[in-house]
Design a protein around this motif. Sequence first.
Motif, PDB file in Angstrom:
ATOM      1  N   VAL A   2      19.601  30.721 -12.502  1.00  0.00           N
ATOM      2  CA  VAL A   2      18.349  30.492 -13.236  1.00  0.00           C
ATOM      3  C   VAL A   2      17.146  30.713 -12.326  1.00  0.00           C
ATOM      4  O   VAL A   2      16.164  31.344 -12.713  1.00  0.00           O
ATOM      5  CB  VAL A   2      18.328  29.056 -13.818  1.00  0.00           C
ATOM      6  N   GLU A   3      17.238  30.193 -11.097  1.00  0.00           N
ATOM      7  CA  GLU A   3      16.128  30.364 -10.159  1.00  0.00           C
ATOM      8  C   GLU A   3      15.923  31.832  -9.805  1.00  0.00           C
ATOM      9  O   GLU A   3      14.794  32.316  -9.737  1.00  0.00           O
ATOM     10  CB  GLU A   3      16.401  29.553  -8.891  1.00  0.00           C
ATOM     11  N   LEU A   4      17.026  32.572  -9.590  1.00  0.00           N
ATOM     12  CA  LEU A   4      16.929  33.997  -9.270  1.00  0.00           C
ATOM     13  C   LEU A   4      16.295  34.760 -10.417  1.00  0.00           C
ATOM     14  O   LEU A   4      15.466  35.655 -10.212  1.00  0.00           O
ATOM     15  CB  LEU A   4      18.322  34.548  -8.966  1.00  0.00           C
ATOM     16  N   SER A   5      16.665  34.405 -11.641  1.00  0.00           N
ATOM     17  CA  SER A   5      16.085  35.065 -12.814  1.00  0.00           C
ATOM     18  C   SER A   5      14.578  34.827 -12.883  1.00  0.00           C
ATOM     19  O   SER A   5      13.806  35.739 -13.176  1.00  0.00           O
ATOM     20  CB  SER A   5      16.767  34.552 -14.084  1.00  0.00           C
ATOM     21  N   ALA A   6      14.156  33.590 -12.584  1.00  0.00           N
ATOM     22  CA  ALA A   6      12.723  33.272 -12.607  1.00  0.00           C
ATOM     23  C   ALA A   6      11.975  34.042 -11.524  1.00  0.00           C
ATOM     24  O   ALA A   6      10.866  34.532 -11.750  1.00  0.00           O
ATOM     25  CB  ALA A   6      12.523  31.768 -12.427  1.00  0.00           C
ATOM     26  N   VAL A   7      12.593  34.162 -10.339  1.00  0.00           N
ATOM     27  CA  VAL A   7      11.963  34.912  -9.252  1.00  0.00           C
ATOM     28  C   VAL A   7      11.819  36.379  -9.623  1.00  0.00           C
ATOM     29  O   VAL A   7      10.784  37.012  -9.370  1.00  0.00           O
ATOM     30  CB  VAL A   7      12.777  34.761  -7.947  1.00  0.00           C
ATOM     31  N   ARG A   8      12.859  36.939 -10.247  1.00  0.00           N
ATOM     32  CA  ARG A   8      12.791  38.347 -10.676  1.00  0.00           C
ATOM     33  C   ARG A   8      11.674  38.560 -11.683  1.00  0.00           C
ATOM     34  O   ARG A   8      10.953  39.557 -11.631  1.00  0.00           O
ATOM     35  CB  ARG A   8      14.139  38.755 -11.284  1.00  0.00           C
ATOM     36  N   GLU A  62       0.840  -1.200   0.000  1.00  0.00           N
ATOM     37  CA  GLU A  62       0.000   0.000   0.000  1.00  0.00           C
ATOM     38  C   GLU A  62       0.872   1.246   0.000  1.00  0.00           C
ATOM     39  O   GLU A  62       1.918   1.310   0.646  1.00  0.00           O
ATOM     40  CB  GLU A  62      -0.906  -0.012   1.232  1.00  0.00           C
ATOM     41  N   ARG A  63       0.446   2.267  -0.729  1.00  0.00           N
ATOM     42  CA  ARG A  63       1.193   3.520  -0.814  1.00  0.00           C
ATOM     43  C   ARG A  63       0.212   4.694  -0.642  1.00  0.00           C
ATOM     44  O   ARG A  63      -0.761   4.818  -1.378  1.00  0.00           O
ATOM     45  CB  ARG A  63       1.884   3.663  -2.175  1.00  0.00           C
ATOM     46  N   LEU A  64       0.495   5.555   0.343  1.00  0.00           N
ATOM     47  CA  LEU A  64      -0.284   6.779   0.550  1.00  0.00           C
ATOM     48  C   LEU A  64       0.639   7.979   0.354  1.00  0.00           C
ATOM     49  O   LEU A  64       1.736   8.024   0.916  1.00  0.00           O
ATOM     50  CB  LEU A  64      -0.902   6.815   1.954  1.00  0.00           C
ATOM     51  N   ALA A  65       0.212   8.927  -0.460  1.00  0.00           N
ATOM     52  CA  ALA A  65       1.083  10.048  -0.827  1.00  0.00           C
ATOM     53  C   ALA A  65       1.096  11.124   0.255  1.00  0.00           C
ATOM     54  O   ALA A  65       0.062  11.505   0.797  1.00  0.00           O
ATOM     55  CB  ALA A  65       0.625  10.652  -2.150  1.00  0.00           C
ATOM     56  N   LEU A  66       2.290  11.614   0.552  1.00  0.00           N
ATOM     57  CA  LEU A  66       2.495  12.761   1.431  1.00  0.00           C
ATOM     58  C   LEU A  66       3.224  13.824   0.612  1.00  0.00           C
ATOM     59  O   LEU A  66       4.381  13.635   0.244  1.00  0.00           O
ATOM     60  CB  LEU A  66       3.328  12.379   2.660  1.00  0.00           C
ATOM     61  N   ARG A  67       2.527  14.939   0.309  1.00  0.00           N
ATOM     62  CA  ARG A  67       3.124  16.001  -0.519  1.00  0.00           C
ATOM     63  C   ARG A  67       3.583  17.147   0.375  1.00  0.00           C
ATOM     64  O   ARG A  67       2.810  17.660   1.185  1.00  0.00           O
ATOM     65  CB  ARG A  67       2.131  16.511  -1.555  1.00  0.00           C
ATOM     66  N   VAL A  68       4.834  17.542   0.201  1.00  0.00           N
ATOM     67  CA  VAL A  68       5.421  18.640   0.978  1.00  0.00           C
ATOM     68  C   VAL A  68       5.980  19.675   0.009  1.00  0.00           C
ATOM     69  O   VAL A  68       6.704  19.319  -0.935  1.00  0.00           O
ATOM     70  CB  VAL A  68       6.549  18.127   1.897  1.00  0.00           C
ATOM     71  N   SER A  69       5.649  20.959   0.230  1.00  0.00           N
ATOM     72  CA  SER A  69       6.148  22.051  -0.617  1.00  0.00           C
ATOM     73  C   SER A  69       7.100  22.927   0.194  1.00  0.00           C
ATOM     74  O   SER A  69       6.818  23.262   1.343  1.00  0.00           O
ATOM     75  CB  SER A  69       4.990  22.896  -1.151  1.00  0.00           C
ATOM     76  N   TYR A  70       8.225  23.277  -0.428  1.00  0.00           N
ATOM     77  CA  TYR A  70       9.220  24.131   0.225  1.00  0.00           C
ATOM     78  C   TYR A  70       8.902  25.603  -0.016  1.00  0.00           C
ATOM     79  O   TYR A  70       8.296  25.970  -1.026  1.00  0.00           O
ATOM     80  CB  TYR A  70      10.618  23.825  -0.312  1.00  0.00           C
ATOM     81  N   ARG A  71       9.374  26.444   0.898  1.00  0.00           N
ATOM     82  CA  ARG A  71       9.164  27.889   0.728  1.00  0.00           C
ATOM     83  C   ARG A  71      10.049  28.460  -0.371  1.00  0.00           C
ATOM     84  O   ARG A  71       9.697  29.452  -1.006  1.00  0.00           O
ATOM     85  CB  ARG A  71       9.427  28.634   2.039  1.00  0.00           C
ATOM     86  N   GLU A  72      11.189  27.867  -0.596  1.00  0.00           N
ATOM     87  CA  GLU A  72      12.083  28.350  -1.637  1.00  0.00           C
ATOM     88  C   GLU A  72      13.036  27.235  -2.029  1.00  0.00           C
ATOM     89  O   GLU A  72      13.148  26.214  -1.358  1.00  0.00           O
ATOM     90  CB  GLU A  72      12.884  29.568  -1.139  1.00  0.00           C
ATOM     91  N   GLY A  73      13.738  27.451  -3.139  1.00  0.00           N
ATOM     92  CA  GLY A  73      14.729  26.480  -3.580  1.00  0.00           C
ATOM     93  C   GLY A  73      14.166  25.433  -4.515  1.00  0.00           C
ATOM     94  O   GLY A  73      12.994  25.448  -4.888  1.00  0.00           O
ATOM     95  N   SER A  74      15.037  24.529  -4.914  1.00  0.00           N
ATOM     96  CA  SER A  74      14.666  23.483  -5.869  1.00  0.00           C
ATOM     97  C   SER A  74      15.165  22.133  -5.361  1.00  0.00           C
ATOM     98  O   SER A  74      16.269  22.050  -4.807  1.00  0.00           O
ATOM     99  CB  SER A  74      15.279  23.792  -7.229  1.00  0.00           C
TER     100      SER A  74
END
Length: 305
Positions: A144-150, A99-111
Amino acid sequence: MFLPRHVHAAALASLLVGFAAMAQAVPAGRAVPRSIVLTGKAGESPLIYVAPGIVTLIRLDTRIIPEAVQVEGRARFAVVEVGEQSVTLSPDVALGSGERLALRVSYREGSPASVVFLLTGQPGAADGLVNVSRPQQTVEACRVELSAVRERCEAQSKELEELKARPPAVSPAAVALAGLVDLEGMKGQDFWQECRRVVGEFRAAQCRGLAASTWTVVVLEVSTRGPEPWTPAWAEVTPAAGGEPRRARAVLSGQVAIPSGGPVSVAVEVEMPVRKREEWLRALHSLRVCNADGSRCLSVPEVTL
């Protein structure tokens, strides 16, 4: 008091059986904390082993968004606690090994920006502590991430400026409740001749005035031939008979910045002393509408307020 030897043996056997049953009923947590290093690859879903009676702590190396954490089958868990850098879990009933139950976690920043863990069961064992870390980002990845944030910030800033430039939504009922119009009503008038007398880089295709007992609004259809967009920020009126200029109460524009070319509506609201209807749109003034630093101004020699 001493018991026969066979009674001692029976009691000891009973206790051993009881302890064995308890050990089978409650799985032992892993004595050694487990570490997971995320790769950021698409479809990556690390397994986390959980079991009833064991509290599993997932500790992350950076801040997450607690309100964005999603647990599949939430009702099946006795414990679900989310912190700034952790998720604590304990199921009510055992999960099957398949059995597999998904746990999704999102970060405030970063990749990567988020990760999906798969919660499952494993006979006789469960994770007690799982340390999760993301790989160190390269300089190029950070760039690249900084450019996307800008880009996102610039887009949001532009959207905010457009929202600020929109006049507030009004209706006849809102006007009545605000007391902007009394029983005398409103009066309108065109300023055709005055529009033709505008000089310089600006042109006014149409000029008209709206007046009530305590205010006058001058509406101009403005276009500019200047190389740069023009952003009206403030206005002032000066009595033709003489006197000090006074600031308009408000300046609203159909666009934040008026580009070179087609006309855009600009409304200038001027507070007036209480007056009779026959005095509306009779007081002769000059009007000046300027950008923030006053370096570019539209001047109308005569308007009536």
